[in-house]
Design a protein around this motif. Structure first.
Motif, PDB file in Angstrom:
ATOM      1  N   GLU A 120     -22.653  27.721  46.636  1.00  0.00           N
ATOM      2  CA  GLU A 120     -21.713  27.470  47.745  1.00  0.00           C
ATOM      3  C   GLU A 120     -22.478  27.108  49.021  1.00  0.00           C
ATOM      4  OE1 GLU A 120     -18.645  30.028  50.475  1.00  0.00           O
ATOM      5  OE2 GLU A 120     -18.657  30.472  48.318  1.00  0.00           O
ATOM      6  N   ASP A 121     -23.553  27.852  49.313  1.00  0.00           N
ATOM      7  CA  ASP A 121     -24.347  27.576  50.509  1.00  0.00           C
ATOM      8  C   ASP A 121     -25.015  26.198  50.423  1.00  0.00           C
ATOM      9  OD1 ASP A 121     -23.604  30.094  51.401  1.00  0.00           O
ATOM     10  OD2 ASP A 121     -25.536  31.027  50.907  1.00  0.00           O
ATOM     11  N   LEU A 122     -25.531  25.870  49.245  1.00  0.00           N
ATOM     12  CA  LEU A 122     -26.160  24.552  49.056  1.00  0.00           C
ATOM     13  C   LEU A 122     -25.160  23.412  49.228  1.00  0.00           C
ATOM     14  CD1 LEU A 122     -28.471  25.243  45.987  1.00  0.00           C
ATOM     15  CD2 LEU A 122     -29.233  24.476  48.237  1.00  0.00           C
ATOM     16  N   GLY A 123     -23.890  23.701  49.013  1.00  0.00           N
ATOM     17  CA  GLY A 123     -22.848  22.684  49.135  1.00  0.00           C
ATOM     18  C   GLY A 123     -22.584  22.233  50.559  1.00  0.00           C
ATOM     19  N   GLN A 124     -23.111  22.965  51.532  1.00  0.00           N
ATOM     20  CA  GLN A 124     -22.935  22.551  52.928  1.00  0.00           C
ATOM     21  C   GLN A 124     -23.671  21.234  53.154  1.00  0.00           C
ATOM     22  OE1 GLN A 124     -20.783  24.335  54.817  1.00  0.00           O
ATOM     23  NE2 GLN A 124     -20.595  25.585  52.976  1.00  0.00           N
TER      24      GLN A 124
END
Length: 193
Positions: free
Chosen positions: A80-84
């Motif tokens: 989820e964080d990498l999706g930023q």
């Protein structure tokens, strides 16, 4: 009396196997940082390292039992964080990622599945490139998923805090995919010093 300096441990090929050593634990996870590679990174610090380099900046993470278990929930959070949109990629550190391949392979495969090559993967290792080339299939598989590798043990005698993304001058920043393709070490093109 002369001072005796201890050197890091030097494994023989396939001596340190993740299946025998890893406890599948992580020392820390740091999202959205700027120090563990180029751009904004999500950094996973795995637990366990047998190199035990004198002067290591993360001595606690040398213990394979340190920290907490790697979980599906944490992996989901990292994805989820990498999706930023502002996050450039994932960084694997430690401890030693290449003796924690169960954790690192799971995460790297998922990053490639979810993001293809739109997010880069960096890793630090105490292994040299030449040592990794003689290593086990799991280590080579992990290497194949990585874009940039900082290789080599930290050596206090070669410590240089002015180096880009490295602690000692023996360490290199390697473009993994070009190196694998050309069958020789290719240094990262953005190297400053």
């Amino acid at each position: 009396m002369p001072r005796i300096t201890r050197e890091p441990n030097n494994p023989t090929p396939k001596e340190w196997m993740a299946k025998d050593l890893s406890q599948k634990r992580i020392a820390d996870y740091k999202p959205f940082n700027f120090v563990d590679g180029e751009g904004v990174r999500c950094s996973l610090y795995v637990s366990g390292c047998l190199f035990r380099c004198p002067g290591c900046y993360n001595v606690a993470a040398q213990d394979f039992r340190y920290g907490k278990p790697y979980t599906k929930e944490l992996e989901d959070q990292i994805i989820e964080d990498l999706g930023q949109s502002y996050v450039q990629g994932l960084t694997l550190l430690g401890g030693e990622p290449f003796v924690n391949t169960q954790v690192c392979l799971s995460l790297c495969k998922r990053v490639r599945k979810e993001f293809g090559n739109t997010k880069d993967i960096w890793s630090w290792t105490g292994y040299s490139w030449d040592e990794l080339m003689k290593e086990s299939d799991d280590k080579l598989e992990l290497l194949s998923l990585i874009d940039i590798l900082v290789d080599g043990r930290f050596l206090q005698a070669k410590k240089d805090l002015s180096l880009q993304f490295r602690g000692s001058s023996n360490q290199r920043i390697i473009d993994v995919q070009k190196s694998l393709k050309e069958k020789k070490v290719v240094i990262w093109e953005n190297l400053v010093k």
